[in-house]
Design an enzyme around this catalytic site. Sequence first.
Site, PDB file in Angstrom:
ATOM      1  N   ASP A 142      -7.676  -1.322  -1.077  1.00  0.00           N
ATOM      2  CA  ASP A 142      -7.420  -2.617  -0.439  1.00  0.00           C
ATOM      3  C   ASP A 142      -8.362  -3.661  -1.036  1.00  0.00           C
ATOM      4  OD1 ASP A 142      -6.931  -4.780   1.160  1.00  0.00           O
ATOM      5  OD2 ASP A 142      -7.162  -3.725   3.057  1.00  0.00           O
ATOM      6  N   SER A 200      -5.873  -6.219  10.205  1.00  0.00           N
ATOM      7  CA  SER A 200      -6.130  -7.348   9.323  1.00  0.00           C
ATOM      8  C   SER A 200      -6.783  -8.509  10.087  1.00  0.00           C
ATOM      9  CB  SER A 200      -4.827  -7.779   8.648  1.00  0.00           C
ATOM     10  OG  SER A 200      -5.061  -8.723   7.640  1.00  0.00           O
ATOM     11  N   HIS A 234      -3.482  -2.524   2.003  1.00  0.00           N
ATOM     12  CA  HIS A 234      -3.576  -3.257   3.262  1.00  0.00           C
ATOM     13  C   HIS A 234      -2.419  -2.946   4.216  1.00  0.00           C
ATOM     14  CE1 HIS A 234      -5.993  -6.336   5.200  1.00  0.00           C
ATOM     15  NE2 HIS A 234      -4.893  -6.954   5.603  1.00  0.00           N
TER      16      HIS A 234
END
Length: 565
Positions: free
Chosen positions: A347, A177, A373
Amino acid sequence: MTDLPQRNRSFASATTGLEISIVTSVANAPDFVDLCSLFGYYAEEHVVQTGDGYLLGLHRLGWRKGEEGLRVNTGEGSTRKPVVYLHHGLLMNSEVWVCLTEKERCLPFMLVEKGYDVWLGNNRGNKYSKKSTRASPTSNAFWDFSMDQFAFHDIPDSIDYILTTTFQPSLSYIGFSQGTAQAFATLSIHPTLNDRVDVFIALAPALSPAGLHNGVVDALIKASPDVLFLAFGRRSILSSATMWQAILYPPIFVRLIDMSLAFLFNWTSKNISAHQKLAAYPHLYSFTSTKSVVHWFQIIRNKCFQMYDDDVQAPLSLGASERYYKVAKFPTRNIKTPIVLVYGGSDSLVDINVMLRELPKHTVAKEIPHFEHLDFLWAEHVETLVFPQVFDALRAYAGQDHLKQKYLTYGALNRDIYMKHSPGFSTDESSSPLAAGMSDGETRAETSATKSPDASIELVHHTGPAKLPGRRAPVTPDTPSPATVAPDLRHSNGQKDKQGLSGLGVFDRRQRRSGSTSSSKSTDSLAKFGEGGIRVGVSKATVGGISSTTLAEPDEKRDSNKRKK
């Protein structure tokens, strides 16, 4: 026979009791070291001081079970292991990598077992980095940082400390991320750092998200990102999260997190088990500055991976025109380090087409369609769907120069691995180029993983009859001594190979970006082993659940014609 149902109930009860015990132990573990000790791993704690005075906590996992007394990467006479650096996402710390209920689903532990020296970083302001030599955490000055400071100080200073401590020339970077965004930013503004990072593996990559799922919140934040300062102040954001975690019944806290994720991002979290949520969600939150979150909403608003805008203009003001004012972008197309993206098809924060336009042409993208995610950290089948992608990339790139040959070879190696699990395809396993760099035990382990009902099959196909010279396989934990890799990765009959790919549903498309040029280093290396101009086209193929995409690289002849015109 009458005892059998009772035995089954006893076994189920014992299994459930064991799961609950592990969940409780992981959820209640106070820090990173204790989380690792639950699974029998010894962890070191380190502190690095950044150029602007912040003290960052680093964690190290360098020893398999039973190797605690071994000298690893301490100079002459010590055991040398390749170094891997992992970095967490937004509002997190290094604990998110190790708060799993099963060792086999924990990426750091599996890397240690494969012989890597694993380091895990932390951003300034979080649980392990809440100290500075110049400001107190109770002051606004301490929290006056955004992703700019992560890129200019935290990541490069952490990498420099790790390489100095381990006496290694380079390392491999794995980000999750925001940890990927920090690497994109860092590598783009530190050209020399590209030579010290062998490969950058981006899990659930973040570059320029489209926005939030909830329309009202999305519109409000895009209209004025600075509204977050009014809501949360100019220090740490969501500081009360730790209080709610302490007073709420754990299942209620888990439900609250799930509802928040669905409201903001439309994530269902169905790939993460209820037990895993109970164990991991207590470790999900860590402190960061409100300014760093405002930075993200500036990026979303402007649809541009830019540096922090200290002089935000009103939308209708004359000064807002790009003619008069433009925020500096992170020049991500300048990155020379090999990039492997592994992203989820479900995502909402990833628009792969937008992302690929902003990244260099050698970027390789792999999709896991049903992943969201957080699944890349804690999903039930992460060890069969994600880990093989990571191990393949490390094996292909770690310890080598950034030559174009590596990009071609990596794609061909993946095709060789996954095509042999496709219907109608047969090959001798011993002839696999990748198998030449693995032990027999590891080859069997990873190929069996891809045969799981939930595992996916990937095809990577590069157009053009590339003839590669014989090269040496990288020295990795799985290949203690170099081995020659087969020079020709194509099938002997090119026509039959082409027909076979068509039958498997491989679709090739070409994509060119006008006005962009590749590095002279890549062009020179391409000319060394190419015959008649090698074309590396965009290729996206999907068989099963994982699809793979690579960017196009124009051949030299076409480039020279353009220069003549």
